[in-house]
Design an enzyme around this catalytic site. Structure first.
Site, PDB file in Angstrom:
ATOM      1  N   ARG A  22      37.743  44.582   7.016  1.00 43.95           N
ATOM      2  CA  ARG A  22      39.167  44.418   7.339  1.00 43.95           C
ATOM      3  C   ARG A  22      39.423  44.193   8.829  1.00 43.95           C
ATOM      4  O   ARG A  22      40.512  43.800   9.227  1.00 43.95           O
ATOM      5  CB  ARG A  22      39.946  45.656   6.832  1.00 43.95           C
ATOM      6  N   GLN A  82      20.472  52.451   5.684  1.00 42.94           N
ATOM      7  CA  GLN A  82      20.956  52.453   4.299  1.00 42.94           C
ATOM      8  C   GLN A  82      20.353  51.243   3.585  1.00 42.94           C
ATOM      9  O   GLN A  82      20.133  50.194   4.207  1.00 42.94           O
ATOM     10  CB  GLN A  82      22.491  52.372   4.281  1.00 42.94           C
ATOM     11  N   ASN A 237      40.482  50.991  10.040  1.00 41.51           N
ATOM     12  CA  ASN A 237      39.952  49.963   9.155  1.00 41.51           C
ATOM     13  C   ASN A 237      40.342  48.563   9.590  1.00 41.51           C
ATOM     14  O   ASN A 237      39.684  47.590   9.244  1.00 41.51           O
ATOM     15  CB  ASN A 237      40.441  50.192   7.716  1.00 41.51           C
ATOM     16  N   TYR A 396      27.822  29.916  49.597  1.00 36.39           N
ATOM     17  CA  TYR A 396      27.082  29.179  48.566  1.00 36.39           C
ATOM     18  C   TYR A 396      26.899  27.743  49.016  1.00 36.39           C
ATOM     19  O   TYR A 396      27.873  27.051  49.336  1.00 36.39           O
ATOM     20  CB  TYR A 396      27.896  29.236  47.269  1.00 36.39           C
ATOM     21  N   SER A 414      42.510  33.301  63.311  1.00 35.22           N
ATOM     22  CA  SER A 414      42.963  32.934  61.970  1.00 35.22           C
ATOM     23  C   SER A 414      42.193  31.722  61.463  1.00 35.22           C
ATOM     24  O   SER A 414      41.742  30.889  62.247  1.00 35.22           O
ATOM     25  CB  SER A 414      44.452  32.583  61.998  1.00 35.22           C
TER      26      SER A 414
HETATM   27  C1  UD1 Z   1      36.747  56.573   3.071  1.00 38.37           C
HETATM   28  C2  UD1 Z   1      36.871  57.569   1.909  1.00 38.37           C
HETATM   29  C3  UD1 Z   1      38.348  57.891   1.716  1.00 38.37           C
HETATM   30  C4  UD1 Z   1      38.929  58.471   2.980  1.00 38.37           C
HETATM   31  C5  UD1 Z   1      38.689  57.531   4.167  1.00 38.37           C
HETATM   32  C6  UD1 Z   1      39.065  58.246   5.435  1.00 38.37           C
HETATM   33  C7  UD1 Z   1      35.034  57.121   0.332  1.00 38.37           C
HETATM   34  C8  UD1 Z   1      34.663  56.511  -0.977  1.00 38.37           C
HETATM   35  N1  UD1 Z   1      36.307  56.992   0.701  1.00 38.37           N
HETATM   36  O1  UD1 Z   1      37.424  55.389   2.680  1.00 38.37           O
HETATM   37  O2  UD1 Z   1      38.485  58.839   0.653  1.00 38.37           O
HETATM   38  O3  UD1 Z   1      40.309  58.707   2.823  1.00 38.37           O
HETATM   39  O4  UD1 Z   1      37.302  57.148   4.244  1.00 38.37           O
HETATM   40  O5  UD1 Z   1      39.068  57.409   6.559  1.00 38.37           O
HETATM   41  O6  UD1 Z   1      34.204  57.719   0.975  1.00 38.37           O
HETATM   42  N2  UD1 Z   1      29.962  53.488   5.358  1.00 38.37           N
HETATM   43  C9  UD1 Z   1      28.589  53.527   5.291  1.00 38.37           C
HETATM   44  N3  UD1 Z   1      27.978  52.926   4.228  1.00 38.37           N
HETATM   45  C10 UD1 Z   1      28.672  52.288   3.257  1.00 38.37           C
HETATM   46  C11 UD1 Z   1      30.078  52.278   3.321  1.00 38.37           C
HETATM   47  C12 UD1 Z   1      30.694  52.894   4.381  1.00 38.37           C
HETATM   48  O7  UD1 Z   1      27.923  54.084   6.171  1.00 38.37           O
HETATM   49  O8  UD1 Z   1      28.049  51.777   2.329  1.00 38.37           O
HETATM   50  C13 UD1 Z   1      30.625  54.117   6.527  1.00 38.37           C
HETATM   51  C14 UD1 Z   1      31.509  53.139   7.271  1.00 38.37           C
HETATM   52  O9  UD1 Z   1      30.785  52.524   8.318  1.00 38.37           O
HETATM   53  C15 UD1 Z   1      32.626  54.035   7.783  1.00 38.37           C
HETATM   54  C16 UD1 Z   1      32.699  55.171   6.771  1.00 38.37           C
HETATM   55  O10 UD1 Z   1      31.472  55.135   6.064  1.00 38.37           O
HETATM   56  O11 UD1 Z   1      32.330  54.564   9.053  1.00 38.37           O
HETATM   57  C17 UD1 Z   1      33.879  55.019   5.793  1.00 38.37           C
HETATM   58  O12 UD1 Z   1      33.765  53.786   5.116  1.00 38.37           O
HETATM   59  P1  UD1 Z   1      35.014  52.913   4.725  1.00 38.37           P
HETATM   60  O13 UD1 Z   1      34.539  51.745   3.963  1.00 38.37           O
HETATM   61  O14 UD1 Z   1      35.848  52.650   5.913  1.00 38.37           O
HETATM   62  O15 UD1 Z   1      35.776  53.901   3.742  1.00 38.37           O
HETATM   63  P2  UD1 Z   1      37.328  53.997   3.451  1.00 38.37           P
HETATM   64  O16 UD1 Z   1      37.713  52.945   2.500  1.00 38.37           O
HETATM   65  O17 UD1 Z   1      38.084  54.110   4.704  1.00 38.37           O
HETATM   66 CA    CA Z   2      37.571  53.865   6.793  1.00 45.32          CA
END
Ligand code: UD1
Ligand code: CA
Length: 490
Positions: A22, A82, A237, A396, A414
């Site tokens: 996003r 991951q 986000n 330069y 000056s």
């Molecule tokens: C997540 C939570 C949501 C919470 C919100 C708070 C889940 C399923 N949802 O949603 O309940 O309200 O955060 O801000 O957990 N990340 C990884 N690996 C992945 C996916 C994400 O490391 O496969 C990391 C991202 O880099 C990020 C964090 O996890 O730092 C959150 O991921 P994001 O996709 O932003 O989750 P949200 O949709 O915001």
């Molecule tokens: Ca998030």
């Protein structure tokens, strides 16, 4: 921080593997900056302040770039990768593989939730331990829960489950208590439950949040603690939330320095980075940006409309409408208005860089002045020097940069050009309009301009009948009459 204060029963996992779709950015989301630090940097900063036994950071998207930034900030952390299974649950699962020998509490932090301080996180860990539950969720009561997971509580007030917005029923979506994306778990219990989490949801991801309902099904209790300040739970986000997080952080930093004795006239137009420092009795005028590791000394006045990046400003200095990067400004010195200080500028105590002056890779000694309309590059200037208006160092020659060296107590006319490499000796002087191509010995006067020649009556002869010719004729005859009268007086 010493090892004796370390908490041996606490590990921290930081989730930083997501792409941040996003943000619509080529830069990974967690590397976008607020307050001069990447988002993940803020999270690592808070994590470190808890002195955990270990910190594990999970990466995947642009893993080298993210890992490099993480290790620059916190070299002691363990970086794990991951795999292709997406979701926060999978991210935590791979992190736990680096914690197989650990059997304490695991604090899970999201790298895109940058505003939580160590006090709030420490309190969450204490609550979790006091309640002796399997998991504790940091929640926040917000006006607009759009995009967040909702915390669904049972009749007794325990957390029953967390539902993502995309999977929520209308009733669940109307809940305004959100999951901040920060949790404490018992490591072993978490490991067992994560193995059971599937990907049957709207996003086809392995959600960490699904662990909550699974724990409850296994007879465990899950608590939630509301963040004392809902704004601190803000998740980034998109770019709108990035700007909002930057604003909240900045307001916090401005307030901090105000309470430390800094006058900040207009907090709304003043931006101070997290790593900048200001001494008491500094005055910051509107429209000022004090960025990165800039340090401002006691009693200095900065602004209005000034930007300092990685600068050092001495006590009592004044910097007005100036743009400066990697510059050192001495005590009691004055800079601006409208000055541009580029990297490697050193201005001595009580020195001056004035109006429409650009400097680069140059030292200007104590009490020395470059007051107007000048370019000073690759130059060393001694003490007590005054450069005339319009001094230009021609550093330069189209191939390489050369240095100009100006001694102590030099005064130049000056509109001089110093064609480097060139040296001006101590106490020397130069005439107006000089082009200095050869070294000037100490105490010499350097003149390079051809003597002036006046062609008498040129306008009268070549522009007869013009206004200029008329006034010139009149002035010349008045002058003659005057000269004649003076002759008679003798
Ligand atoms: C997540 C939570 C949501 C919470 C919100 C708070 C889940 C399923 N949802 O949603 O309940 O309200 O955060 O801000 O957990 N990340 C990884 N690996 C992945 C996916 C994400 O490391 O496969 C990391 C991202 O880099 C990020 C964090 O996890 O730092 C959150 O991921 P994001 O996709 O932003 O989750 P949200 O949709 O915001
Ligand atoms: Ca998030």
């Amino acid at each position: 921080m010493t090892d004796t204060t370390r908490d041996p029963a606490l590990a921290v996992i930081v989730l930083a593997a997501g792409q941040g779709t996003r943000m619509k950015s080529s830069l990974p989301k967690v590397l976008h900056r607020i307050g001069g630090r990447p988002l993940v940097g803020h999270v690592l900063h808070s994590a470190r302040a808890l002195a955990p036994e270990r910190v594990v950071v999970v990466v995947r998207h642009e893993r080298d770039l993210v890992a490099e930034t993480v290790l620059d900030t916190a070299p002691e952390v363990v970086v794990v990768d991951q795999d292709e299974t997406p979701g926060t649950g999978r991210a935590v699962e791979v992190a736990l593989d680096a914690l197989t020998d650990f059997d304490g509490d695991v604090l899970v932090l999201s790298a895109d939730v940058p505003l939580l301080d160590a006090d709030t996180l420490g309190a969450l860990v204490r609550t979790h331990r006091d309640a002796a539950v399997a998991a504790t969720v940091l929640s926040a009561a917000v006006d607009d829960a759009t995009g967040y997971g909702r915390v669904i509580r049972d009749a007794d007030g325990w957390v029953a489950r967390i539902v993502e917005q995309k999977d929520a029923t209308a009733a669940e979506a109307s809940v305004t208590e959100i999951n901040a994306g920060v949790y404490v778990f018992r490591a072993q219990t978490l490991r067992a439950q994560l193995a059971l989490v599937g990907t049957a949801n709207a996003q086809g991801e392995k959600y960490l949040t699904d662990v909550v309902a699974l724990l409850r099904g296994a007879g465990e209790a899950v608590a939630a603690q509301a963040a004392p300040d809902a704004a601190a739970a803000l998740g980034v986000n998109d770019r709108v939330q990035l700007a909002e997080a930057a604003r909240v952080l900045n307001a916090r930093i401005v307030r901090h320095w105000q309470l430390e004795g800094v006058t900040i006239l207009d907090p709304a137009t003043t931006w101070i980075d997290a790593d900048a420092t200001l001494a008491p009795d500094v005055t910051v005028l509107p429209g000022t940006h004090i960025l990165r590791s800039t340090a401002v000394g006691q009693g200095a006045t900065i602004g209005p409309d000034t930007s300092l990046v990685d600068c050092e400003v001495g006590e009592g200095a004044t910097v007005t409408r100036t743009d400066a990067t990697l510059a050192v400004i001495g005590a009691g010195a004055t800079v601006g208005p409208f000055a541009y200080l580029r990297p490697g500028t050193y201005l001595g105590d009580k020195g001056k860089i004035g109006t429409f002056v650009e400097t680069k890779n140059s030292t200007i000694g104590a009490r020395s002045k470059v007051p107007h309309l000048s370019y000073i590059g690759d130059t060393t200037i001694g003490t007590g020097v005054n450069l005339g208006a319009g001094a230009i160092t021609a550093n330069y020659d189209d191939l390489t940069k050369h240095r100009t060296e100006i001694g102590d107590e030099v005064h130049t006319g000056s509109h001089n050009v110093f064609v480097a490499p060139v040296r001006i000796g101590d106490g020397a002087k130069t005439g107006a309009g000089a082009v200095i191509r050869k070294d000037v010995p100490p105490g010499a006067l350097a003149l390079s301009v051809a003597p002036q020649r006046n062609v008498e009556g040129w306008v009268e002869k070549n522009r007869p009948g013009t206004g200029a010719a008329d006034v010139a004729v009149r002035a010349r005859s008045a002058q003659k009459a005057d000269d004649g009268a003076q002759e008679e007086d003798r």
